[in-house]
Design a protein around this motif. Sequence first.
Motif, PDB file in Angstrom:
ATOM      1  N   CYS A 116      10.829 -14.693  35.988  1.00 37.63           N
ATOM      2  CA  CYS A 116       9.838 -15.030  37.009  1.00 37.63           C
ATOM      3  C   CYS A 116      10.419 -16.141  37.855  1.00 37.63           C
ATOM      4  CB  CYS A 116       8.533 -15.472  36.343  1.00 37.63           C
ATOM      5  SG  CYS A 116       7.346 -16.194  37.492  1.00 37.63           S
ATOM      6  N   HIS A 117      10.586 -15.874  39.141  1.00 42.22           N
ATOM      7  CA  HIS A 117      11.185 -16.849  40.052  1.00 42.22           C
ATOM      8  C   HIS A 117      10.222 -17.159  41.181  1.00 42.22           C
ATOM      9  CE1 HIS A 117      15.120 -15.814  38.224  1.00 42.22           C
ATOM     10  NE2 HIS A 117      14.677 -14.573  38.266  1.00 42.22           N
ATOM     11  N   MET A 118       9.990 -18.422  41.431  1.00 36.18           N
ATOM     12  CA  MET A 118       9.208 -18.793  42.604  1.00 36.18           C
ATOM     13  C   MET A 118      10.131 -18.791  43.819  1.00 36.18           C
ATOM     14  SD  MET A 118       7.042 -22.205  43.510  1.00 36.18           S
ATOM     15  CE  MET A 118       6.282 -22.328  41.912  1.00 36.18           C
ATOM     16  N   LEU A 119       9.699 -18.115  44.862  1.00 37.03           N
ATOM     17  CA  LEU A 119      10.548 -17.953  46.042  1.00 37.03           C
ATOM     18  C   LEU A 119       9.939 -18.629  47.255  1.00 37.03           C
ATOM     19  CD1 LEU A 119      11.503 -14.158  45.881  1.00 37.03           C
ATOM     20  CD2 LEU A 119      12.666 -16.103  44.832  1.00 37.03           C
ATOM     21  N   ASN A 120      10.778 -18.901  48.232  1.00 33.86           N
ATOM     22  CA  ASN A 120      10.240 -19.266  49.530  1.00 33.86           C
ATOM     23  C   ASN A 120      10.005 -17.988  50.332  1.00 33.86           C
ATOM     24  OD1 ASN A 120      12.674 -18.383  50.527  1.00 33.86           O
ATOM     25  ND2 ASN A 120      13.072 -20.199  51.754  1.00 33.86           N
TER      26      ASN A 120
ATOM     27  N   GLU B 112       2.681 -19.042  36.480  1.00 33.45           N
ATOM     28  CA  GLU B 112       3.920 -19.092  35.700  1.00 33.45           C
ATOM     29  C   GLU B 112       3.635 -19.005  34.207  1.00 33.45           C
ATOM     30  OE1 GLU B 112       6.656 -21.830  38.680  1.00 33.45           O
ATOM     31  OE2 GLU B 112       5.506 -22.785  37.085  1.00 33.45           O
TER      32      GLU B 112
ATOM     33  N   LEU C  44      15.082 -17.885  48.919  1.00 32.89           N
ATOM     34  CA  LEU C  44      15.622 -18.919  48.054  1.00 32.89           C
ATOM     35  C   LEU C  44      14.727 -19.071  46.830  1.00 32.89           C
ATOM     36  CD1 LEU C  44      17.948 -21.015  48.365  1.00 32.89           C
ATOM     37  CD2 LEU C  44      16.216 -22.596  49.206  1.00 32.89           C
ATOM     38  N   VAL C  45      15.339 -19.242  45.664  1.00 32.84           N
ATOM     39  CA  VAL C  45      14.552 -19.526  44.463  1.00 32.84           C
ATOM     40  C   VAL C  45      14.175 -20.999  44.476  1.00 32.84           C
ATOM     41  CG1 VAL C  45      14.565 -19.672  41.949  1.00 32.84           C
ATOM     42  CG2 VAL C  45      15.621 -17.717  43.097  1.00 32.84           C
ATOM     43  N   ILE C  46      12.886 -21.270  44.543  1.00 33.85           N
ATOM     44  CA  ILE C  46      12.411 -22.647  44.567  1.00 33.85           C
ATOM     45  C   ILE C  46      12.453 -23.235  43.172  1.00 33.85           C
ATOM     46  CG2 ILE C  46      10.444 -24.128  45.082  1.00 33.85           C
ATOM     47  CD1 ILE C  46       9.794 -22.443  47.324  1.00 33.85           C
ATOM     48  N   ARG C  47      11.966 -22.483  42.213  1.00 35.76           N
ATOM     49  CA  ARG C  47      12.147 -22.894  40.830  1.00 35.76           C
ATOM     50  C   ARG C  47      12.050 -21.685  39.924  1.00 35.76           C
ATOM     51  NH1 ARG C  47       6.436 -26.027  40.905  1.00 35.76           N
ATOM     52  NH2 ARG C  47       5.130 -24.452  39.915  1.00 35.76           N
ATOM     53  N   PRO C  48      12.861 -21.675  38.875  1.00 33.04           N
ATOM     54  CA  PRO C  48      12.804 -20.587  37.922  1.00 33.04           C
ATOM     55  C   PRO C  48      11.707 -20.891  36.909  1.00 33.04           C
ATOM     56  CG  PRO C  48      14.666 -22.021  37.430  1.00 33.04           C
ATOM     57  CD  PRO C  48      13.909 -22.655  38.552  1.00 33.04           C
TER      58      PRO C  48
END
Lengths: 166, 166
Positions: free
Chosen positions: A100-104, A88, B142-146
């Motif tokens: 920048c997005h963390m995804l499942n 990140e 799903l976005v876990i965290r931006p």
Amino acid sequence: MAGTRLDPIDRKILAELQADGRMTNVELAKRVGISAPPCLRRVRTLEESGYIRGYHANVNARELGFEVQVFAMVGLASQAESDLTAFEEKCRNWPLVRECHMLNGEVDFLLKCVAPDLSSFQSFLTGQLLTTPNVESVKTSLVIRPAKDEPGVPFDVLESRLKNAP
Amino acid sequence: MAGTRLDPIDRKILAELQADGRMTNVELAKRVGISAPPCLRRVRTLEESGYIRGYHANVNARELGFEVQVFAMVGLASQAESDLTAFEEKCRNWPLVRECHMLNGEVDFLLKCVAPDLSSFQSFLTGQLLTTPNVESVKTSLVIRPAKDEPGVPFDVLESRLKNAP
DNA sequence: TCTGAAACGCATGCTCT
DNA sequence: AGAGCATGCGTTTCAGA
């Protein structure tokens, strides 16, 4: 702070400023149905409490010379928390990466990138993204055309929910 | 119109208004190094020529009750132009869909969606998106965290390119 | 917390360069 | 196209309900 319940006037203010962030305070006050001074105080409170994060002009990227927009789906070799935050941090320092997005799911991160042209994106991809330690896989998709790009949230959805469960 | 070459002052104006869309004109004029009247004229011209598409407050979606953000990758059965535009039109009418991008590669469209909670997203997914004719496959993440969410374009990249090839 | 009045600062047209 | 000036309007503070 951010958690204070908003009344209908506050929500109207947010909706109006989301639609037109440069509206004058008197115009805003007229639209939400109060006089200018309390309207200004509400706006300041919303800014300070974090409901309003900022105001931005929406500039025409393409006309400015950013011809391509690319989504990159990134998989990491290690998903340890320290490795996630390290990636990140990298993204925050790459100017071509705008989101920048963390995804499942299968992919770890989704990146929205802009670039002046395909070759400059390719050189970012091969020279920066793919050479980053822990980056295992990158799948890129070029945006052929943008079909909808609305900022923010749908306030009408919010209001109809609040009406059904007040 | 949109295609007129911009000078360095115009680009500075765009960069400043992208960073703070509610800046007063006198402050803006001071920062770009000219007096207020010509500065305002430039801003109006930039607005009319489409370099500036609008101004928007960035509101805190989560605090407002939109707890989830989801990316949906949509594949269509037919990619005939009329079918593509029909799907785009659907997206424009779904308030939970904030962005819709047509992509190259395996997937036809990438949608950025917001929703108050997972169950309301699920009901949109099963009740609207998946029942749309011609929608063949939908994969959601799903976005876990931006981790980064910067609006607009990196003006520093633009300036360094212009310096190297003026 | 609102409204109303008042002071101050900004937006904006005009003229000149 | 930019600067300086003038004026009308918006912003913001303050007093009072």
